[in-house]
Write a protein that holds these residues in place. Sequence first.
Motif, PDB file in Angstrom:
ATOM      1  N   TYR A  11       0.998  -1.178  -0.053  1.00 11.90           N
ATOM      2  CA  TYR A  11       0.064   0.169   0.029  1.00 11.90           C
ATOM      3  C   TYR A  11       0.733   1.256  -0.018  1.00 11.90           C
ATOM      4  N   TYR A  60       3.818   1.737  -1.163  1.00  9.85           N
ATOM      5  CA  TYR A  60       4.316   2.073  -2.504  1.00  9.85           C
ATOM      6  C   TYR A  60       3.561   3.186  -3.345  1.00  9.85           C
ATOM      7  N   VAL A  61       2.073   2.887  -3.261  1.00 11.64           N
ATOM      8  CA  VAL A  61       1.141   3.571  -4.219  1.00 11.64           C
ATOM      9  C   VAL A  61       1.127   4.953  -3.260  1.00 11.64           C
ATOM     10  N   ARG A  62       1.145   4.940  -1.933  1.00  9.05           N
ATOM     11  CA  ARG A  62       1.040   6.090  -1.332  1.00  9.05           C
ATOM     12  C   ARG A  62       2.237   7.043  -1.476  1.00  9.05           C
ATOM     13  N   ASN A  72       4.074   7.226  -4.027  1.00 13.97           N
ATOM     14  CA  ASN A  72       4.194   7.574  -5.385  1.00 13.97           C
ATOM     15  C   ASN A  72       3.096   8.563  -5.781  1.00 13.97           C
ATOM     16  N   ALA A  73       2.026   8.440  -4.951  1.00 12.63           N
ATOM     17  CA  ALA A  73       0.812   9.186  -5.438  1.00 12.63           C
ATOM     18  C   ALA A  73       1.148  10.576  -5.042  1.00 12.63           C
ATOM     19  N   GLU A  74       2.093  10.659  -3.825  1.00 12.15           N
ATOM     20  CA  GLU A  74       1.896  12.036  -3.086  1.00 12.15           C
ATOM     21  C   GLU A  74       3.226  12.741  -3.327  1.00 12.15           C
ATOM     22  N   TYR A  75       3.927  11.951  -4.322  1.00 12.14           N
ATOM     23  CA  TYR A  75       5.438  12.387  -4.405  1.00 12.14           C
ATOM     24  C   TYR A  75       5.864  13.915  -4.717  1.00 12.14           C
ATOM     25  N   ARG A  76       5.010  14.519  -5.448  1.00 13.38           N
ATOM     26  CA  ARG A  76       5.029  15.874  -5.808  1.00 13.38           C
ATOM     27  C   ARG A  76       4.423  17.043  -5.021  1.00 13.38           C
ATOM     28  N   THR A  77       3.507  16.571  -4.123  1.00 16.34           N
ATOM     29  CA  THR A  77       2.620  17.149  -3.030  1.00 16.34           C
ATOM     30  C   THR A  77       3.785  17.914  -1.892  1.00 16.34           C
TER      31      THR A  77
END
Length: 399
Positions: free
Chosen positions: A388, A390-392, A394-399
């Motif tokens: 889970y 990994y998804v979190r 990479n989903a939040e990487y730029r914020t």
Amino acid sequence: MAHHASIKGVRVAAVSAAIRYRNRDDLVLIELPQGTQCAATFTRNAFCAAPVTLAREHLATAKPRWLLINAGNANAGTGARGLTDAQACCTALAELTQVDPAEVLPFSTGVIGEYLPVDRLTAALPQALSALDEEGWEAAARAIMTTDTRPKRATRQFQLNGRQATLTGIAKGAGMIRPDMATMLAFIATDVAIEPACLQHCLAQAVEGTFNAISIDGDTSTNDACVLAAAGSLGNQPLSALTSPEVGAFQQALSSLCEELARAIVKDGEGATKLVSIEVGEARSVSEARQVADTIAHSPLVKTALFASDPNWGRILAAVGRAGLDDLDIEKVRIRLDEVLIVSAGGRDPEYQEQAGKAVMAKDAFSIGVDLGRGDASARVLTCDLSYDYVRINAEYRT
């Protein structure tokens, strides 16, 4: 074995340039003595980053005196301006240190598609120059991190004609990791003197079985680089004969160091909880074995089963079956988790008990073994599970 062995003549500094991160070091400078030989391997991604293009060009024309590395911004997908920016950073350092700009190799890691804040980077150079120290490796290992959760550093020492030779290296990488050269930077230095052709050969050999045999998510980055600098400060006659015992000893130490760094990268894979070695044997060729290993390593279904500690062997079997091998005889295929035989003769092995498979999968490090029954070639790929987190991450990487 001294973990903090330094390399005589090679000085390292880490400072904060506030490129993306606040309150942490994100800029590294490595000074190489006059006459240092350098070998390197780079990404095979066609959208290779500006610093990769420039480092390749500089390496072809001059002997590097400086490695300039930043984290937080990859300077990739930045077109002509990216090249101009990377060159400006090299020129700024060259002017401060009275060298030719081609004697500076630039490296970047971080977010793709944003312009490099050149002013902030160059403003931090004087501070970096005054912080240079042979003991700076540990701080540098931290400064090059992006989504890594821990620094990666390794040292090897070995005897060379009665002298103690040293190799030391740092690496970063935790996601967008897939050969060839993953989002991965590695910088290795040695005090041994080695001829350039021999040095490049040794590095290529070491990288092939280590950094080029790992995968976290199957994505090959735009920025990867691995540099090996031979400072020659040990004072030995430069090594050149590939078949000599001295080169053999150097190769062994280098490959072992790269293996340690590569394992550390996969272990620190974004959100990873398991380190899994995929070992494919009895193949017709190494490339065929590697094709099967990669197919398993890159299967989201296999990787999520690994995370769940679920010995769902049907997913592994399906990956082997779709790896694209000509006329695979499934009757001959065997699949194991560590020593536990799961599949034989085209289906579930009659002796296999699910709790035995579960026990292996519950461990934080184990192997998936596949024998294809069609030859004697083999290949190995190190990978991790897909969680889970990994998804979190990479989903939040730029914020």
